[in-house]
Design a protein around this motif. Structure first.
Motif, PDB file in Angstrom:
ATOM      1  N   SER A  15      -4.176   6.126 -12.916  1.00 23.50           N
ATOM      2  CA  SER A  15      -2.976   5.343 -12.703  1.00 23.50           C
ATOM      3  C   SER A  15      -1.815   6.244 -12.334  1.00 23.50           C
ATOM      4  O   SER A  15      -1.622   7.302 -12.939  1.00 23.50           O
ATOM      5  CB  SER A  15      -2.671   4.583 -14.005  1.00 23.50           C
ATOM      6  OG  SER A  15      -1.631   3.694 -13.818  1.00 23.50           O
ATOM      7  N   ALA A  16      -1.065   5.846 -11.326  1.00 27.67           N
ATOM      8  CA  ALA A  16       0.158   6.573 -10.955  1.00 27.67           C
ATOM      9  C   ALA A  16       1.316   5.600 -11.036  1.00 27.67           C
ATOM     10  O   ALA A  16       1.258   4.517 -10.450  1.00 27.67           O
ATOM     11  CB  ALA A  16       0.030   7.143  -9.549  1.00 27.67           C
ATOM     12  N   ASN A  17       2.329   5.960 -11.780  1.00 24.21           N
ATOM     13  CA  ASN A  17       3.483   5.079 -11.932  1.00 24.21           C
ATOM     14  C   ASN A  17       4.759   5.823 -11.602  1.00 24.21           C
ATOM     15  O   ASN A  17       4.909   6.987 -11.979  1.00 24.21           O
ATOM     16  CB  ASN A  17       3.603   4.578 -13.379  1.00 24.21           C
ATOM     17  CG  ASN A  17       2.578   3.532 -13.685  1.00 24.21           C
ATOM     18  OD1 ASN A  17       2.725   2.379 -13.352  1.00 24.21           O
ATOM     19  ND2 ASN A  17       1.489   3.966 -14.300  1.00 24.21           N
ATOM     20  N   SER A  58      -1.826   9.261 -14.857  1.00 23.31           N
ATOM     21  CA  SER A  58      -2.625   9.255 -16.089  1.00 23.31           C
ATOM     22  C   SER A  58      -4.092   8.951 -15.813  1.00 23.31           C
ATOM     23  O   SER A  58      -4.458   8.330 -14.807  1.00 23.31           O
ATOM     24  CB  SER A  58      -2.059   8.224 -17.070  1.00 23.31           C
ATOM     25  OG  SER A  58      -2.160   6.931 -16.543  1.00 23.31           O
ATOM     26  N   LEU A  59      -4.892   9.395 -16.755  1.00 18.23           N
ATOM     27  CA  LEU A  59      -6.326   9.150 -16.721  1.00 18.23           C
ATOM     28  C   LEU A  59      -6.664   8.442 -18.039  1.00 18.23           C
ATOM     29  O   LEU A  59      -6.304   8.930 -19.101  1.00 18.23           O
ATOM     30  CB  LEU A  59      -7.057  10.491 -16.638  1.00 18.23           C
ATOM     31  CG  LEU A  59      -8.561  10.475 -16.487  1.00 18.23           C
ATOM     32  CD1 LEU A  59      -8.969   9.835 -15.174  1.00 18.23           C
ATOM     33  CD2 LEU A  59      -9.094  11.907 -16.559  1.00 18.23           C
ATOM     34  N   GLY A  60      -7.330   7.302 -17.929  1.00 18.19           N
ATOM     35  CA  GLY A  60      -7.556   6.558 -19.171  1.00 18.19           C
ATOM     36  C   GLY A  60      -8.834   5.755 -19.148  1.00 18.19           C
ATOM     37  O   GLY A  60      -9.688   5.920 -18.276  1.00 18.19           O
ATOM     38  N   LEU A 111      -5.396   8.134 -21.678  1.00 18.53           N
ATOM     39  CA  LEU A 111      -5.710   9.142 -22.691  1.00 18.53           C
ATOM     40  C   LEU A 111      -4.966  10.445 -22.434  1.00 18.53           C
ATOM     41  O   LEU A 111      -4.605  11.155 -23.359  1.00 18.53           O
ATOM     42  CB  LEU A 111      -7.219   9.424 -22.686  1.00 18.53           C
ATOM     43  CG  LEU A 111      -8.116   8.242 -23.060  1.00 18.53           C
ATOM     44  CD1 LEU A 111      -9.574   8.638 -22.922  1.00 18.53           C
ATOM     45  CD2 LEU A 111      -7.822   7.766 -24.469  1.00 18.53           C
ATOM     46  N   LEU A 112      -4.755  10.732 -21.174  1.00 18.58           N
ATOM     47  CA  LEU A 112      -4.118  11.986 -20.800  1.00 18.58           C
ATOM     48  C   LEU A 112      -3.188  11.704 -19.632  1.00 18.58           C
ATOM     49  O   LEU A 112      -3.566  10.987 -18.703  1.00 18.58           O
ATOM     50  CB  LEU A 112      -5.195  12.994 -20.383  1.00 18.58           C
ATOM     51  CG  LEU A 112      -4.754  14.429 -20.142  1.00 18.58           C
ATOM     52  CD1 LEU A 112      -4.313  15.079 -21.450  1.00 18.58           C
ATOM     53  CD2 LEU A 112      -5.885  15.221 -19.512  1.00 18.58           C
ATOM     54  N   TYR A 151       2.156   6.534 -23.270  1.00 20.20           N
ATOM     55  CA  TYR A 151       1.102   5.531 -23.175  1.00 20.20           C
ATOM     56  C   TYR A 151       1.601   4.308 -22.424  1.00 20.20           C
ATOM     57  O   TYR A 151       2.802   4.024 -22.383  1.00 20.20           O
ATOM     58  CB  TYR A 151       0.516   5.164 -24.533  1.00 20.20           C
ATOM     59  CG  TYR A 151       1.398   4.389 -25.487  1.00 20.20           C
ATOM     60  CD1 TYR A 151       1.898   4.993 -26.632  1.00 20.20           C
ATOM     61  CD2 TYR A 151       1.694   3.042 -25.274  1.00 20.20           C
ATOM     62  CE1 TYR A 151       2.688   4.296 -27.524  1.00 20.20           C
ATOM     63  CE2 TYR A 151       2.483   2.337 -26.166  1.00 20.20           C
ATOM     64  CZ  TYR A 151       2.973   2.964 -27.282  1.00 20.20           C
ATOM     65  OH  TYR A 151       3.757   2.274 -28.164  1.00 20.20           O
ATOM     66  N   LYS A 152       0.664   3.645 -21.826  1.00 19.86           N
ATOM     67  CA  LYS A 152       0.981   2.405 -21.129  1.00 19.86           C
ATOM     68  C   LYS A 152      -0.210   1.478 -21.332  1.00 19.86           C
ATOM     69  O   LYS A 152      -1.290   1.714 -20.781  1.00 19.86           O
ATOM     70  CB  LYS A 152       1.204   2.659 -19.640  1.00 19.86           C
ATOM     71  CG  LYS A 152       1.507   1.383 -18.870  1.00 19.86           C
ATOM     72  CD  LYS A 152       1.558   1.624 -17.375  1.00 19.86           C
ATOM     73  CE  LYS A 152       1.696   0.304 -16.646  1.00 19.86           C
ATOM     74  NZ  LYS A 152       1.566   0.476 -15.189  1.00 19.86           N
ATOM     75  N   ILE A 153      -0.003   0.452 -22.119  1.00 20.25           N
ATOM     76  CA  ILE A 153      -1.052  -0.536 -22.313  1.00 20.25           C
ATOM     77  C   ILE A 153      -0.891  -1.582 -21.223  1.00 20.25           C
ATOM     78  O   ILE A 153       0.212  -2.075 -20.987  1.00 20.25           O
ATOM     79  CB  ILE A 153      -0.933  -1.220 -23.683  1.00 20.25           C
ATOM     80  CG1 ILE A 153      -0.987  -0.183 -24.806  1.00 20.25           C
ATOM     81  CG2 ILE A 153      -2.025  -2.258 -23.872  1.00 20.25           C
ATOM     82  CD1 ILE A 153      -0.615  -0.754 -26.151  1.00 20.25           C
TER      83      ILE A 153
END
Lengths: 339, 278
Positions: B138-140, B161-163, B189-190, B228-230
């Motif tokens: 994910s790229a935000n 992020s990698l999740g 996660l990271l 974190y991003k849920i």
């Protein structure tokens, strides 16, 4: 269809649950707002080391004057009394119904009277972009009122070419009195054209800036130097006097400090008003805005210039001069450059 | 105690969304198969979003606002693999409670690019249900513009992020047409992320300073205690006769970034999208 409506309703209801997940907005009680202002200054003001203000004792003094039952106006008055002890023109508090600025109440002369200039010095003056310019016999004159007004390379070229083509002109008075500004782009544009000649092998150090990088009073970054590198731009006339006064403020203050490091430039007039043009703004829990300087700045010779830079030659315009319609600073510069 | 309350509320959010569709009927997901036996769709969607944030670099008060969200994506699936690439962007004007005499407006530009790569785990004996799990990259990028803060007005936030991601889906039946309902959730996660440095400074006094350079030079790597991003989504997909489909659903995103201070952001999107089969 009922299911879709049901889902939409659930989605809308869930939005109100958000408030449980995020921190609550801070209290807007009088004491809390006072503490917030004190703490914001304590953790973000970059000049405690230079001013030697004992901020903790100021807290002890003013905390006892703040009560939850006081009015908003009373809180504002108490807070500006506290902030005024920093004696810093870049510190201000905007409460919406009023905005506080620190005003230097000393007897420093203003050293600038625009109506005298318009009446006795600026006849026939031309304007190119933000620059007012004319020639007094063999001396060029430029007035730049506000560095926030954009100056383009083309406009600057018009002015430097005009002076360059006139072989009788070998000197210039550059007037930045009453120039209160916040943008730096035009400073660099000007500084590139303020050398000895188009091929000068000289990098001018203009100023150094250190930013706050932590909550302790001495948490500052290493001073970062800003230079003007040699370039082949057409230059202003070689003999150069820069005029300043206490209204030379913000980025104009940086300009004056930086210009003093050019070997061909002398700064005449009054001490500049200080500031760096870089203020930061903190929004408080009750919506008020607190302004404070964002950095510590020093001139090319290592002196702090947040509270102003001294000229090479201090000249005062007296009330008698003003009564006689005389700008003694311009007159002194003209006499010097005509020698 | 407050942390426990937060955890419970988060769980309620996550559990309620799939229940919303629990009563819908089932059937197999339609679409024209490619030579490799994939079903592929291009997604074009729009949504209405309610957003709120609490950002200590802007204010000690919470801001709220509404705005549109637009999304563009590509979905590819077969019996074993589900992949989805979604680009989503939104803009919203946020305000807070405060004095009428002072401006308190923040414009929030938010964009995200998510790639989900999921495998079918065949957990359910009942063939109407599928469980997919896998990863998400994910790229935000978010930019908050609070003009009343002048030199401190521009506040960027970037995270790569990698999740992990999980998805439960169910074949359904809408008006005698075969459709599909799904709920998925992802969690990083990271992450490599960046926010402005102390006092939200931008070094305007240095002519050679660039904002883009600042963004990357300030970046940090952290796990979910720093970023974190849920993201929890529930969608119903209504098939059309020609293999295309319409997707309707609800998406909840909640993020928290911790640098020298904290920033929270929440978003509720009601989404309508068109899926072009190709």
């Amino acid at each position: 269809m009922k299911k879709i409506i049901y889902i939409a309703l659930v989605a809308v209801l869930l939005t109100s649950c958000e408030k449980l997940l995020m921190p609550k907005s801070q209290s807007t009680g009088r004491v809390e707002v006072f503490e917030e202002i004190w703490k914001t200054i304590d953790e973000s003001y970059p000049l405690f080391v230079q001013t030697n203000v004992n901020w903790d004792s100021i807290h002890a003094e003013f905390r006892n004057k703040v009560f939850d039952t006081m009015t908003e106006r009373q809180l504002y008055d108490t807070c500006i009394d506290m902030l005024s002890l920093l004696y810093d023109a870049e510190v201000s508090l905007d409460a919406g119904f009023a905005k506080y600025y620190h005003i230097d109440s000393g007897n420093t002369p203003n050293n600038f009277n625009k109506s005298i200039l318009e009446r006795n010095y600026w006849q026939g003056i031309e304007r190119t972009g933000p620059l007012l310019h004319k020639v007094f016999d063999s001396v060029a004159y430029v007035y730049y009122e506000n560095f926030d007004e954009t100056l383009t390379d083309a406009q600057l070229e018009v002015v430097t070419e005009k002076f360059g083509l006139d072989t009788t002109i070998n000197s210039i008075i550059f007037d930045v009195r009453n120039n209160k500004s916040t943008k730096v782009e035009n400073i660099f544009r000007l500084c590139k054209q303020m050398g000895i000649d188009s091929f000068f092998k000289y990098n001018a150090l203009l100023y150094k800036v250190a930013y706050k990088n932590g909550p302790k009073h001495d948490d500052l970054t290493k001073p970062q130097a800003t230079f003007i590198e040699q370039n082949d731009k057409r230059k202003f006339p070689r003999r150069f006097i820069l005029l300043t006064n206490k209204g030379t403020y913000g980025t104009a203050n940086l300009f004056a400090a930086g210009a003093s490091n050019y070997p061909n430039i002398r700064v005449w007039g009054g001490k500049t008003g200080g500031g760096s043009g870089y203020t930061i703004v903190k929004e408080l829990s009750n919506g008020w805005k607190l302004y404070l300087p964002g950095c510590y700045t020093e001139g090319p010779f290592g002196m702090c210039i947040n509270f102003g830079a001294e000229p090479d030659s201090a000249i005062i315009i007296t009330p008698a001069d003003e009564a006689n319609g005389v700008d003694r600073i311009i007159d002194a510069a003209l006499n010097e450059l005509r020698k | 105690m407050f942390t426990l309350k937060k955890t419970l509320v988060t769980l309620v959010f996550l559990l309620i969304t799939p229940l919303c569709f629990a009563q819908i009927n089932d059937e197999e997901f339609p679409g024209i198969l490619t030579d490799n036996e994939y079903v592929r769709h291009i997604l074009i969607g729009a949504a209405g979003a309610y957003q709120s944030f609490y950002d200590e670099s802007i204010s000690p008060a919470r801001y709220e606002g509404f705005g549109p969200v637009f999304s563009l994506g590509h979905i590819k699936q077969d019996n074993y693999i589900y992949t989805e690439l979604i680009l989503q962007g939104s803009v919203a004007n946020h305000t807070r409670k405060g004095s009428d005499l002072l401006d308190s407006k923040v414009k929030v530009y938010n964009s995200g690019l998510d790639y989900r790569h999921l495998y079918n785990f065949n957990l359910f004996n009942n063939l109407k249900y599928y469980f997919h799990a896998g990863g998400i990259i994910s790229a935000n990028f978010m930019m908050k513009d609070a003009p009343q803060l002048e030199n401190s007005a521009k506040l960027y936030e970037y995270a790569l992020s990698l999740g992990i991601c999980a998805r439960v889906s169910r074949e359904t039946f809408f008006n005698k047409k075969k459709g599909f309902v799904m709920w998925d959730i992802s969690f990083p996660l990271l992450a490599n992320f960046s926010r402005p440095v102390y006092n939200n400074r931008v070094e305007y006094l240095d002519p050679e300073n660039s904002l883009i350079g600042d963004i990357f030079s300030n970046s940090k790597i952290g796990t979910f205690n720093r970023y974190y991003k849920i993201s929890s989504r529930v969608f119903a997909t209504y098939p059309l006769d020609n293999g295309n489909a319409i997707r309707f659903g609800y998406q909840w995103n909640y993020s928290r970034v911790q640098t020298f201070n904290r920033a929270f952001f929440a978003e509720h999107n009601v989404v309508l999208a068109f899926l072009f089969n190709h």
